[in-house]
Design a protein around this motif. Structure first.
Motif, PDB file in Angstrom:
ATOM      1  N   ILE A  36       1.031  -1.183  -0.075  1.00  0.00           N
ATOM      2  CA  ILE A  36      -0.143   0.008   0.094  1.00  0.00           C
ATOM      3  C   ILE A  36       0.894   1.191  -0.064  1.00  0.00           C
ATOM      4  O   ILE A  36       0.756   2.082  -0.649  1.00  0.00           O
ATOM      5  CB  ILE A  36      -0.870  -0.238   1.355  1.00  0.00           C
ATOM      6  N   ILE A  37       2.098   1.397   0.656  1.00  0.00           N
ATOM      7  CA  ILE A  37       2.635   2.385   1.002  1.00  0.00           C
ATOM      8  C   ILE A  37       3.597   2.506  -0.490  1.00  0.00           C
ATOM      9  O   ILE A  37       3.661   3.845  -0.943  1.00  0.00           O
ATOM     10  CB  ILE A  37       3.859   2.313   1.821  1.00  0.00           C
ATOM     11  N   LEU A  38       4.024   1.728  -1.022  1.00  0.00           N
ATOM     12  CA  LEU A  38       4.688   1.791  -2.255  1.00  0.00           C
ATOM     13  C   LEU A  38       3.898   2.253  -3.398  1.00  0.00           C
ATOM     14  O   LEU A  38       4.205   3.187  -4.256  1.00  0.00           O
ATOM     15  CB  LEU A  38       5.431   0.568  -2.731  1.00  0.00           C
ATOM     16  N   ALA A  39       2.562   1.390  -3.666  1.00  0.00           N
ATOM     17  CA  ALA A  39       2.027   1.762  -4.446  1.00  0.00           C
ATOM     18  C   ALA A  39       1.422   3.307  -4.456  1.00  0.00           C
ATOM     19  O   ALA A  39       1.192   4.064  -5.301  1.00  0.00           O
ATOM     20  CB  ALA A  39       0.691   0.964  -4.573  1.00  0.00           C
ATOM     21  N   ASN A  40       1.090   4.024  -3.172  1.00  0.00           N
ATOM     22  CA  ASN A  40       0.774   5.308  -2.982  1.00  0.00           C
ATOM     23  C   ASN A  40       1.724   6.068  -3.351  1.00  0.00           C
ATOM     24  O   ASN A  40       1.445   7.160  -3.885  1.00  0.00           O
ATOM     25  CB  ASN A  40       0.203   5.347  -1.557  1.00  0.00           C
ATOM     26  N   LEU A  41       2.982   5.971  -3.159  1.00  0.00           N
ATOM     27  CA  LEU A  41       4.109   6.744  -3.158  1.00  0.00           C
ATOM     28  C   LEU A  41       4.307   6.851  -4.988  1.00  0.00           C
ATOM     29  O   LEU A  41       4.533   7.908  -5.610  1.00  0.00           O
ATOM     30  CB  LEU A  41       5.336   6.168  -2.781  1.00  0.00           C
ATOM     31  N   LEU A  62      -5.368  13.340  -4.630  1.00  0.00           N
ATOM     32  CA  LEU A  62      -4.065  13.420  -3.677  1.00  0.00           C
ATOM     33  C   LEU A  62      -4.180  13.250  -2.300  1.00  0.00           C
ATOM     34  O   LEU A  62      -3.536  12.788  -1.488  1.00  0.00           O
ATOM     35  CB  LEU A  62      -3.416  14.377  -4.193  1.00  0.00           C
ATOM     36  N   SER A  63      -5.131  13.891  -1.605  1.00  0.00           N
ATOM     37  CA  SER A  63      -5.545  13.985  -0.226  1.00  0.00           C
ATOM     38  C   SER A  63      -5.970  12.218   0.198  1.00  0.00           C
ATOM     39  O   SER A  63      -5.718  11.964   1.218  1.00  0.00           O
ATOM     40  CB  SER A  63      -6.741  14.755   0.085  1.00  0.00           C
ATOM     41  N   LEU A  64      -6.623  11.790  -0.700  1.00  0.00           N
ATOM     42  CA  LEU A  64      -6.972  10.451  -0.461  1.00  0.00           C
ATOM     43  C   LEU A  64      -5.968   9.415  -0.201  1.00  0.00           C
ATOM     44  O   LEU A  64      -5.811   8.446   0.526  1.00  0.00           O
ATOM     45  CB  LEU A  64      -8.144  10.002  -1.726  1.00  0.00           C
ATOM     46  N   LEU A  65      -4.836   9.656  -1.326  1.00  0.00           N
ATOM     47  CA  LEU A  65      -3.527   8.905  -1.384  1.00  0.00           C
ATOM     48  C   LEU A  65      -3.039   9.099  -0.149  1.00  0.00           C
ATOM     49  O   LEU A  65      -2.222   8.273   0.362  1.00  0.00           O
ATOM     50  CB  LEU A  65      -2.725   9.405  -2.616  1.00  0.00           C
ATOM     51  N   VAL A  66      -2.866  10.390   0.477  1.00  0.00           N
ATOM     52  CA  VAL A  66      -2.119  10.647   1.534  1.00  0.00           C
ATOM     53  C   VAL A  66      -2.828   9.901   2.627  1.00  0.00           C
ATOM     54  O   VAL A  66      -1.995   9.292   3.693  1.00  0.00           O
ATOM     55  CB  VAL A  66      -2.028  12.225   1.909  1.00  0.00           C
ATOM     56  N   ALA A  67      -4.122   9.892   2.806  1.00  0.00           N
ATOM     57  CA  ALA A  67      -4.792   9.401   4.078  1.00  0.00           C
ATOM     58  C   ALA A  67      -4.583   7.814   3.936  1.00  0.00           C
ATOM     59  O   ALA A  67      -4.373   7.030   4.984  1.00  0.00           O
ATOM     60  CB  ALA A  67      -6.222   9.758   3.845  1.00  0.00           C
ATOM     61  N   ASP A  68      -4.764   7.091   2.691  1.00  0.00           N
ATOM     62  CA  ASP A  68      -4.489   5.832   2.351  1.00  0.00           C
ATOM     63  C   ASP A  68      -2.867   5.295   2.610  1.00  0.00           C
ATOM     64  O   ASP A  68      -2.738   4.368   3.286  1.00  0.00           O
ATOM     65  CB  ASP A  68      -4.835   5.372   0.910  1.00  0.00           C
ATOM     66  N   LEU A  69      -1.917   6.387   2.551  1.00  0.00           N
ATOM     67  CA  LEU A  69      -0.649   6.183   2.803  1.00  0.00           C
ATOM     68  C   LEU A  69      -0.413   5.921   4.251  1.00  0.00           C
ATOM     69  O   LEU A  69       0.237   5.345   4.839  1.00  0.00           O
ATOM     70  CB  LEU A  69       0.296   7.198   2.404  1.00  0.00           C
ATOM     71  N   ALA A 310      -8.130  -0.634   2.347  1.00  0.00           N
ATOM     72  CA  ALA A 310      -7.130   0.276   2.018  1.00  0.00           C
ATOM     73  C   ALA A 310      -6.607   0.081   0.331  1.00  0.00           C
ATOM     74  O   ALA A 310      -5.917   0.930   0.014  1.00  0.00           O
ATOM     75  CB  ALA A 310      -5.929   0.130   2.905  1.00  0.00           C
ATOM     76  N   VAL A 311      -6.957  -1.040  -0.155  1.00  0.00           N
ATOM     77  CA  VAL A 311      -6.505  -1.322  -1.553  1.00  0.00           C
ATOM     78  C   VAL A 311      -7.296  -0.427  -2.604  1.00  0.00           C
ATOM     79  O   VAL A 311      -6.878  -0.274  -3.889  1.00  0.00           O
ATOM     80  CB  VAL A 311      -6.522  -2.688  -1.783  1.00  0.00           C
ATOM     81  N   VAL A 312      -8.442   0.157  -2.149  1.00  0.00           N
ATOM     82  CA  VAL A 312      -9.309   0.828  -3.299  1.00  0.00           C
ATOM     83  C   VAL A 312      -8.739   2.067  -3.707  1.00  0.00           C
ATOM     84  O   VAL A 312      -8.947   2.003  -4.890  1.00  0.00           O
ATOM     85  CB  VAL A 312     -10.596   1.220  -2.250  1.00  0.00           C
ATOM     86  N   PRO A 313      -8.135   2.787  -3.154  1.00  0.00           N
ATOM     87  CA  PRO A 313      -7.275   4.015  -3.843  1.00  0.00           C
ATOM     88  C   PRO A 313      -6.303   3.415  -4.899  1.00  0.00           C
ATOM     89  O   PRO A 313      -6.057   4.128  -5.829  1.00  0.00           O
ATOM     90  CB  PRO A 313      -6.890   4.859  -2.748  1.00  0.00           C
ATOM     91  N   MET A 314      -5.648   2.295  -4.480  1.00  0.00           N
ATOM     92  CA  MET A 314      -4.648   1.758  -5.390  1.00  0.00           C
ATOM     93  C   MET A 314      -5.459   1.436  -6.579  1.00  0.00           C
ATOM     94  O   MET A 314      -4.572   1.615  -7.703  1.00  0.00           O
ATOM     95  CB  MET A 314      -3.775   0.600  -4.730  1.00  0.00           C
ATOM     96  N   VAL A 315      -6.447   0.669  -6.703  1.00  0.00           N
ATOM     97  CA  VAL A 315      -7.217   0.034  -7.719  1.00  0.00           C
ATOM     98  C   VAL A 315      -7.569   1.464  -8.381  1.00  0.00           C
ATOM     99  O   VAL A 315      -7.534   1.351  -9.910  1.00  0.00           O
ATOM    100  CB  VAL A 315      -8.348  -0.636  -7.289  1.00  0.00           C
TER     101      VAL A 315
END
Length: 365
Positions: A36-41, A62-69, A310-315
């Protein structure tokens, strides 16, 4: 002598059981958290490097990605909230409130992103006049502040630290040692039941989390229904122009694309949301029957359920080529340079040098 030996054996057993539970949690959550961390980065890098993506919708994402990170960082600690540990009052509040805040902030950002895209499809004419676009800072404040305030309620007094309810999870008697891993000093026994009252848990699950998930599912279903209607209109216009009753290849491609979209959304819901819904109701069932410990089944469900959500934003991010293009370019450049390191450099031929430089410029662009 016999009582001391019994106390020592039970204490060693409780410590070994706790260590086994913690190891199981780390084995499951650390790979998920790392992915999750690597994909969000990668996605954050893609949005930051592409100036064309610097707009309000992508800022929300981007705010969602930060929250997901942040959720990925806190993922190993969320299942640990179900284990009883020896911590002070302040430390116990921090290890329970902070992960809960990150989870609620992630869910709030996810709702905002889905709502913003839903309005873009349902009402595109008034999309740019939305309050979210005119007051972006206010929208960010809304998605981050209420989760922090709600998660901090136990720190303002809504807890069971001095109440009687904690006896169910950290009890002791005069004849036997504590049933949990906590010491006989009950003020140092940190349990989620001491931090979160039952009313708080019910309010969070059925007043915040479940309505948010249903709201996201409803908006997604509505978008698919609107897309289906627009696709039928396109096919009808295409047939009127072609003056034919048979479905053309273009219509078949549209139907196939829509079917793939429905299948992708359905599989994403089944893979990402259903495990969390199962975990959520199993946790409530454990809370109702008032179990003394955390079973292995509940731990596995908590790790996989929260991790899958937590994988939803990655998808959503990895499905957009604009987000992943800078990362792919960087990987391709790194691969080509490694290949060139093993290839002989062009000799004295000037044309070969020019061709080599043109190739490098083309790949960099």
């Amino acid at each position: 002598m016999g009582r001391s030996l019994l106390i020592s054996q039970v204490t060693d057993f409780n410590a070994h059981a706790l260590l086994s539970m913690e190891n199981l949690i780390y084995i499951i959550t650390v790979p998920l958290s790392t992915s999750i961390i690597l994909a969000n980065l990668v996605i954050i890098l893609g949005i930051s490097c592409n100036r064309q993506l610097h707009n309000t919708p992508n800022y929300f994402f981007l705010s969602l990605l930060v929250a997901d990170l942040c959720t990925g960082v806190a993922l190993p600690f969320i299942p640990l909230m179900g284990l009883n540990r020896e911590l002070s009052f302040a430390s116990c509040l921090v290890v329970h409130i902070f992960p809960n805040f990150l989870f609620l902030a992630f869910l709030s950002n996810l709702v905002m992103v889905h709502y913003e895209r839903y309005i873009c499809i349902v009402d595109p004419l008034h999309y740019n006049t939305l309050w979210m676009h005119r007051n972006f800072s206010l929208a960010l404040l809304i998605v981050w502040t209420p989760p922090l305030l709600f998660a901090s309620l136990p720190a303002f007094g809504w807890n069971n630290w001095s109440g009687p309810d904690w006896n169910n999870s950290c009890e002791s008697t005069q004849k036997l040692p504590p049933l949990s891993n906590c010491s006989a000093n009950l003020t140092s026994c940190c349990s989620y039941k001491r931090v979160f009252p039952n009313a708080f848990i019910y309010l969070e699950v059925y007043g915040l989390v479940l309505p948010a998930i249903l709201f996201i599912a409803g908006m997604t279903g509505r978008v698919l229904w609107i897309t289906r209607g627009q696709m039928k209109d396109i096919c009808r216009l295409h047939r009127s122009v072609e003056r034919g009753n048979q479905a053309s290849d273009q219509e078949q491609r549209l139907n196939l694309r829509y079917t793939r979209c429905v299948v992708a959304v359905s599989l994403t819901f089944l893979a990402c949301w259903v495990p969390y819904l199962i975990y959520m109701h199993v946790s409530i069932a454990f809370l109702i029957i008032d179990t003394k410990g955390r079973s292995i089944t509940n731990i596995v469900l908590s790790c996989t359920g929260i991790g899958s959500m937590a994988v939803v934003p990655m998808v959503l991010g990895l499905a957009n080529k604009q987000y992943t293009q800078p990362a792919f370019k960087l990987l391709r450049k790194f691969r080509d340079r490694r290949i060139r390191a093993f290839e002989p450099a062009p000799g004295g031929d000037s044309e070969a040098k020019i061709t080599w430089k043109k190739k490098e410029k083309a790949e960099d662009s």
